[in-house]
Motif scaffolding. Structure first.
Motif, short mmCIF file in Angstrom:
data_model
loop_
_atom_site.label_atom_id
_atom_site.label_comp_id
_atom_site.label_asym_id
_atom_site.label_seq_id
_atom_site.Cartn_x
_atom_site.Cartn_y
_atom_site.Cartn_z
N THR A 21 50.64 35.48 42.00
CA THR A 21 49.89 36.11 43.10
C THR A 21 50.83 36.91 43.99
OG1 THR A 21 48.17 34.41 43.08
CG2 THR A 21 48.44 35.65 45.13
N LYS A 22 51.95 36.32 44.37
CA LYS A 22 52.93 37.01 45.22
C LYS A 22 53.49 38.25 44.52
CE LYS A 22 54.88 33.28 48.02
NZ LYS A 22 56.11 32.50 48.21
N LYS A 23 53.79 38.10 43.24
CA LYS A 23 54.36 39.21 42.46
C LYS A 23 53.38 40.37 42.38
CE LYS A 23 56.64 39.96 37.98
NZ LYS A 23 55.98 41.06 37.36
N ILE A 24 52.14 40.09 42.04
CA ILE A 24 51.11 41.13 41.94
C ILE A 24 50.90 41.79 43.29
CG2 ILE A 24 48.65 41.54 41.54
CD1 ILE A 24 48.89 39.32 39.33
N ALA A 25 50.88 41.00 44.36
CA ALA A 25 50.68 41.55 45.71
C ALA A 25 51.79 42.54 46.06
CB ALA A 25 50.64 40.42 46.73
N LYS A 26 53.02 42.21 45.70
CA LYS A 26 54.15 43.10 46.00
C LYS A 26 54.14 44.35 45.13
CE LYS A 26 57.29 39.59 47.72
NZ LYS A 26 58.49 38.81 47.47
N GLU A 27 53.77 44.19 43.87
CA GLU A 27 53.84 45.30 42.92
C GLU A 27 52.65 46.26 42.99
OE1 GLU A 27 54.38 43.43 39.13
OE2 GLU A 27 56.50 42.98 39.53
N THR A 28 51.53 45.81 43.53
CA THR A 28 50.33 46.65 43.58
C THR A 28 50.39 47.51 44.83
OG1 THR A 28 49.07 44.93 42.45
CG2 THR A 28 47.81 46.65 43.57
N THR A 29 50.53 48.79 44.60
CA THR A 29 50.67 49.71 45.74
C THR A 29 49.44 50.59 45.94
OG1 THR A 29 51.76 51.32 44.31
CG2 THR A 29 53.18 49.79 45.53
N ASP A 30 48.54 50.61 44.97
CA ASP A 30 47.40 51.52 45.05
C ASP A 30 46.11 50.85 45.54
OD1 ASP A 30 47.18 49.96 42.77
OD2 ASP A 30 46.23 51.55 41.59
N GLN A 31 46.18 49.57 45.92
CA GLN A 31 44.99 48.87 46.40
C GLN A 31 45.32 48.10 47.67
OE1 GLN A 31 42.96 46.46 43.37
NE2 GLN A 31 44.30 47.45 41.87
#
Length: 171
Positions: free
Chosen positions: A149-159
Motif C-alpha cells: 500500500t505504501k509503495k503504490i501510494a508513493k509510486e502513483t503520481t497520476d491519481q
C-alpha cells in the motif's frame, strides 16, 4: 497522504494494518504473541455501532495520517467516500493524496469466526482465542499488504484518490 484501511468490521485486520503502518507492530519472522495482538489499539474493541466511523490511529514516520473504517457488507462505502473526496477537492482544492486499502483479503477463517463469536455474539471465551489464532496466521500477509500500500501510494503520481482492493493478499 491519508491512508484509510477498511474491512467488514474495522477492528481486526484494519487495526493490525494500522499498527504495522505506524510501527506499533514490527515485522518479524516470529509469530506475534497473544499479548502483542491484544495490545494493538482498537483490536477487537469496536462494535457494530462503530461501523462507518472513520477512526484515527496516528501519524506515520513520514507525517501521513492513518485511519481505519468498518464498512460492514456495503460495497458502496469506499466509492462514496472517494466521490465525497472528489466533491471536496473540486470545491476546496487540496494536494492530499488519499489511499483506501482493503484488508479483507487477508482475513483467515479463524478470524472470521472469532469476530462472529466475540463481536457478534459477545462470547469472548470462544472468539478471542480464534481471533488471536487468525491474527497469528495472517500477520505477515497484513504486513505485506501495508508495505505494498505504501509503495503504490508513493509510486502513483497520476491519481489523487486510490482504491486498492488487494486481491493478491488472500490468506
Amino acid at each position: 497522504m491519508i491512508y484509510i484501511y477498511h474491512d467488514f468490521g474495522g477492528t481486526h485486520t484494519t487495526a493490525l494494518a494500522a499498527a504495522y503502518h505506524l510501527n506499533i507492530l514490527k515485522p518479524s519472522t516470529r509469530t506475534l504473541t497473544k499479548e502483542e495482538i491484544l495490545a494493538v489499539p482498537f483490536f477487537n474493541k469496536l462494535t457494530k455501532q462503530d461501523s462507518g466511523k472513520i477512526i484515527f490511529h496516528g501519524i506515520d514516520d513520514e507525517g501521513h495520517s492513518v485511519y481505519t473504517i468498518g464498512r460492514r457488507s456495503s460495497k458502496l462505502v469506499v466509492p462514496a467516500l472517494k466521490d465525497l473526496c472528489q466533491i471536496l477537492q473540486n470545491k476546496y482544492p487540496f494536494d492530499e493524496k488519499i489511499i483506501f486499502s482493503n484488508t479483507s483479503p487477508t482475513v483467515p477463517f479463524a478470524m472470521t469466526m472469532g469476530g462472529f463469536f466475540s463481536r457478534g455474539l459477545k462470547i469472548d471465551f470462544i472468539g478471542v482465542p480464534l481471533l488471536v489464532k487468525g491474527a497469528q496466521q495472517c500477520c505477515d500477509n497484513i504486513y505485506q499488504l501495508v508495505k505494498a500500500t505504501k509503495k503504490i501510494a508513493k509510486e502513483t503520481t497520476d491519481q489523487q484518490f486510490i482504491i486498492l482492493e488487494n486481491q493478491a493478499y488472500k490468506a
